[in-house]
Design a protein around this motif. Structure first.
Motif, PDB file in Angstrom:
ATOM      1  N   ILE A   5      15.949   4.104   0.439  1.00 27.49           N
ATOM      2  CA  ILE A   5      14.562   4.177   1.342  1.00 27.49           C
ATOM      3  C   ILE A   5      13.519   3.200   0.820  1.00 27.49           C
ATOM      4  CG2 ILE A   5      12.652   5.777   2.014  1.00 27.49           C
ATOM      5  CD1 ILE A   5      14.636   7.972   2.260  1.00 27.49           C
ATOM      6  N   TRP A   6      12.919   2.339   1.554  1.00 33.13           N
ATOM      7  CA  TRP A   6      11.915   1.826   0.929  1.00 33.13           C
ATOM      8  C   TRP A   6      10.565   2.124   1.143  1.00 33.13           C
ATOM      9  CZ3 TRP A   6      13.635  -4.194   2.321  1.00 33.13           C
ATOM     10  CH2 TRP A   6      15.019  -4.448   1.818  1.00 33.13           C
ATOM     11  N   VAL A   7       9.460   2.159   0.395  1.00 32.15           N
ATOM     12  CA  VAL A   7       8.375   2.782   0.371  1.00 32.15           C
ATOM     13  C   VAL A   7       7.146   1.997   0.427  1.00 32.15           C
ATOM     14  CG1 VAL A   7       6.964   4.628  -0.836  1.00 32.15           C
ATOM     15  CG2 VAL A   7       9.366   4.717  -0.880  1.00 32.15           C
ATOM     16  N   GLY A   8       6.570   1.601   1.446  1.00 33.05           N
ATOM     17  CA  GLY A   8       5.314   0.758   1.607  1.00 33.05           C
ATOM     18  C   GLY A   8       3.917   1.416   1.390  1.00 33.05           C
ATOM     19  N   TYR A   9       3.025   0.987   0.591  1.00 31.27           N
ATOM     20  CA  TYR A   9       1.616   1.733   0.151  1.00 31.27           C
ATOM     21  C   TYR A   9       0.881   0.519   0.015  1.00 31.27           C
ATOM     22  CZ  TYR A   9       3.802   1.058  -4.378  1.00 31.27           C
ATOM     23  OH  TYR A   9       4.271   0.365  -5.475  1.00 31.27           O
ATOM     24  N   ASP A  10       1.011  -0.700   0.091  1.00 27.63           N
ATOM     25  CA  ASP A  10       0.128  -1.625  -0.083  1.00 27.63           C
ATOM     26  C   ASP A  10       0.142  -2.583   1.142  1.00 27.63           C
ATOM     27  OD1 ASP A  10      -1.906  -2.865  -1.675  1.00 27.63           O
ATOM     28  OD2 ASP A  10      -0.475  -4.271  -2.704  1.00 27.63           O
ATOM     29  N   GLY A  11      -0.777  -3.574   0.985  1.00 32.30           N
ATOM     30  CA  GLY A  11      -0.787  -4.646   2.108  1.00 32.30           C
ATOM     31  C   GLY A  11      -1.728  -4.104   3.146  1.00 32.30           C
ATOM     32  N   CYS A  12      -1.306  -4.484   4.386  1.00 30.58           N
ATOM     33  CA  CYS A  12      -2.392  -3.970   5.489  1.00 30.58           C
ATOM     34  C   CYS A  12      -1.497  -4.105   6.634  1.00 30.58           C
ATOM     35  CB  CYS A  12      -3.408  -4.831   5.548  1.00 30.58           C
ATOM     36  SG  CYS A  12      -3.274  -6.668   6.100  1.00 30.58           S
ATOM     37  N   SER A  13      -0.267  -4.248   6.567  1.00 30.39           N
ATOM     38  CA  SER A  13       0.596  -4.093   7.931  1.00 30.39           C
ATOM     39  C   SER A  13       1.231  -2.853   8.282  1.00 30.39           C
ATOM     40  CB  SER A  13       1.910  -4.933   7.684  1.00 30.39           C
ATOM     41  OG  SER A  13       2.752  -4.761   6.859  1.00 30.39           O
ATOM     42  N   SER A  14       1.634  -2.019   7.346  1.00 28.70           N
ATOM     43  CA  SER A  14       2.174  -0.613   7.553  1.00 28.70           C
ATOM     44  C   SER A  14       2.356   0.076   6.454  1.00 28.70           C
ATOM     45  CB  SER A  14       3.484  -0.963   8.323  1.00 28.70           C
ATOM     46  OG  SER A  14       4.503  -1.623   7.444  1.00 28.70           O
ATOM     47  N   ALA A  15       2.418   1.223   6.313  1.00 30.37           N
ATOM     48  CA  ALA A  15       2.735   2.155   5.233  1.00 30.37           C
ATOM     49  C   ALA A  15       3.624   3.176   5.471  1.00 30.37           C
ATOM     50  CB  ALA A  15       1.447   2.600   4.874  1.00 30.37           C
ATOM     51  N   GLY A  16       4.428   3.755   4.526  1.00 34.69           N
ATOM     52  CA  GLY A  16       5.314   4.910   5.079  1.00 34.69           C
ATOM     53  C   GLY A  16       6.844   4.701   4.215  1.00 34.69           C
ATOM     54  N   PHE A  17       7.892   5.500   4.397  1.00 36.46           N
ATOM     55  CA  PHE A  17       9.040   5.493   4.198  1.00 36.46           C
ATOM     56  C   PHE A  17       9.913   5.088   5.183  1.00 36.46           C
ATOM     57  CE2 PHE A  17       6.624   9.093   2.073  1.00 36.46           C
ATOM     58  CZ  PHE A  17       6.780   9.022   1.164  1.00 36.46           C
ATOM     59  N   PHE A  18      10.791   3.913   4.884  1.00 33.77           N
ATOM     60  CA  PHE A  18      11.802   2.970   5.857  1.00 33.77           C
ATOM     61  C   PHE A  18      13.044   3.290   5.641  1.00 33.77           C
ATOM     62  CE2 PHE A  18       7.477   1.363   5.413  1.00 33.77           C
ATOM     63  CZ  PHE A  18       6.903   1.381   6.842  1.00 33.77           C
ATOM     64  N   THR A  19      13.814   3.544   6.428  1.00 35.04           N
ATOM     65  CA  THR A  19      15.368   3.614   6.217  1.00 35.04           C
ATOM     66  C   THR A  19      16.230   2.645   7.087  1.00 35.04           C
ATOM     67  OG1 THR A  19      15.831   5.070   7.966  1.00 35.04           O
ATOM     68  CG2 THR A  19      15.037   6.169   5.999  1.00 35.04           C
ATOM     69  N   GLY A  20      15.204   1.663   7.610  1.00 30.82           N
ATOM     70  CA  GLY A  20      16.001   0.818   8.434  1.00 30.82           C
ATOM     71  C   GLY A  20      16.371   1.309   9.925  1.00 30.82           C
ATOM     72  N   SER A  21      16.569   2.504  10.027  1.00 28.21           N
ATOM     73  CA  SER A  21      16.550   2.950  11.504  1.00 28.21           C
ATOM     74  C   SER A  21      15.622   4.064  11.768  1.00 28.21           C
ATOM     75  CB  SER A  21      18.173   3.907  11.512  1.00 28.21           C
ATOM     76  OG  SER A  21      18.020   4.787  10.745  1.00 28.21           O
ATOM     77  N   ARG A  22      14.792   4.551  10.903  1.00 28.30           N
ATOM     78  CA  ARG A  22      13.855   5.336  10.895  1.00 28.30           C
ATOM     79  C   ARG A  22      12.413   5.332  10.037  1.00 28.30           C
ATOM     80  NH1 ARG A  22      15.738  11.681  11.181  1.00 28.30           N
ATOM     81  NH2 ARG A  22      13.440  11.970  11.949  1.00 28.30           N
ATOM     82  N   THR A  23      11.374   5.612  10.623  1.00 32.06           N
ATOM     83  CA  THR A  23      10.112   5.390   9.863  1.00 32.06           C
ATOM     84  C   THR A  23       9.567   6.794   9.699  1.00 32.06           C
ATOM     85  OG1 THR A  23       9.864   3.276  10.760  1.00 32.06           O
ATOM     86  CG2 THR A  23       7.941   4.277   9.711  1.00 32.06           C
TER      87      THR A  23
END
Length: 254
Positions: free
Chosen positions: A206-224
């Motif tokens: 699971i990839w975790v995004g918390y920086d930048g300004c496009s999106s944030a969350g937990f990403f599995t490739g099939s679900r967000t």
């Protein structure tokens, strides 16, 4: 004076000789009988000794066999164990058994060149309904020309499952976080975290995004799943914990 009866003495002589000879024969017979008894006793003693020795060997072999069954490997018991291990419970064991521990956080991970923390490759993302048996949290710097592994931490099966359970109940987006409008050159985050889970299918992420300004969350490739503090608190420790982030600065409790 009467004359000695020589005829009578002559008769007694042979009788006495016969008697002595009979006694001598009897004595020899008794001696032979005694020797025979001694011989028979010796034979019996030897036979008893042989029987006792054989019994001792049998007992020793029996004890040795029992000891081998208790203290040493036994082909029969090993086969039984193998057959029981491969019997009805084998499918359940394979289902529940964790994969071998994966390698440490790779220095060069696909997230460094993926272009986005949302771009989890097919077959790599975790199915959140799949049991997990361990977790490696890997924090990466994603700045162009300065990509690298910033921190890492390993967690046991209990914590790994807690992280997944905390993620899979989240909505797709956290409505309390702001929506940013920014230029593409500033949209890319400066860092992100990869959660690498041990599963029976191998490492799943699971990839975790918390920086930048496009999106944030937990990403599995099939679900967000939206970015919330509850899962973050479980693995953002030590060198894995960021100093901040565009979305983290607006998220409380992490």
């Amino acid at each position: 004076m009467p004359e000695p009866e020589y005829g009578h003495e002559q008769e007694l002589g042979p009788k006495i000789a016969d008697a002595l000879q009979t006694k001598a024969h009897a004595a020899r017979g008794l001696q032979a009988s005694g020797l025979a008894q001694v011989a028979r006793k010796r034979v019996r003693r030897r036979r008893q000794t042989l029987i006792a020795g054989s019994a001792a060997v049998v007992v020793a072999l029996s004890i040795g066999g029992v000891w081998g069954a208790i203290g040493g490997p036994s082909p029969v018991s090993t086969s039984a164990d193998s057959s029981s291990a491969g019997g009805a419970g084998d499918a359940d064991s394979r289902e529940a058994a964790p994969s071998l521990p994966g390698p440490a956080c790779p220095e060069q991970h696909p997230i460094l060149t993926a272009g986005s923390h949302e771009a989890v490759q097919p077959g790599v993302g975790l199915d959140v309904e799949l049991p997990v048996y361990g977790l490696q949290a890997c924090r990466y710097r994603l700045l162009a020309g300065d990509t690298m592994l910033l921190g890492a931490a390993t967690f046991n099966a209990t914590t790994a499952q807690q992280v997944v359970d905390a993620i899979k109940v989240l909505p797709e987006r956290n409505p309390t976080l702001p929506v940013f409008k920014c230029a593409p050159d500033t949209a890319r985050p400066s860092e992100a975290i990869v959660l690498r889970f041990d599963t029976r299918l191998g490492i799943r992420e699971i990839w975790v995004g918390y920086d930048g300004c496009s999106s944030a969350g937990f990403f599995t490739g099939s679900r967000t799943f939206g970015l919330y503090a509850a899962p973050l608190k479980l693995f953002m420790t030590g060198t894995v914990r960021p100093t901040g982030g565009t979305y983290l600065d607006h998220l409380k409790g992490w």
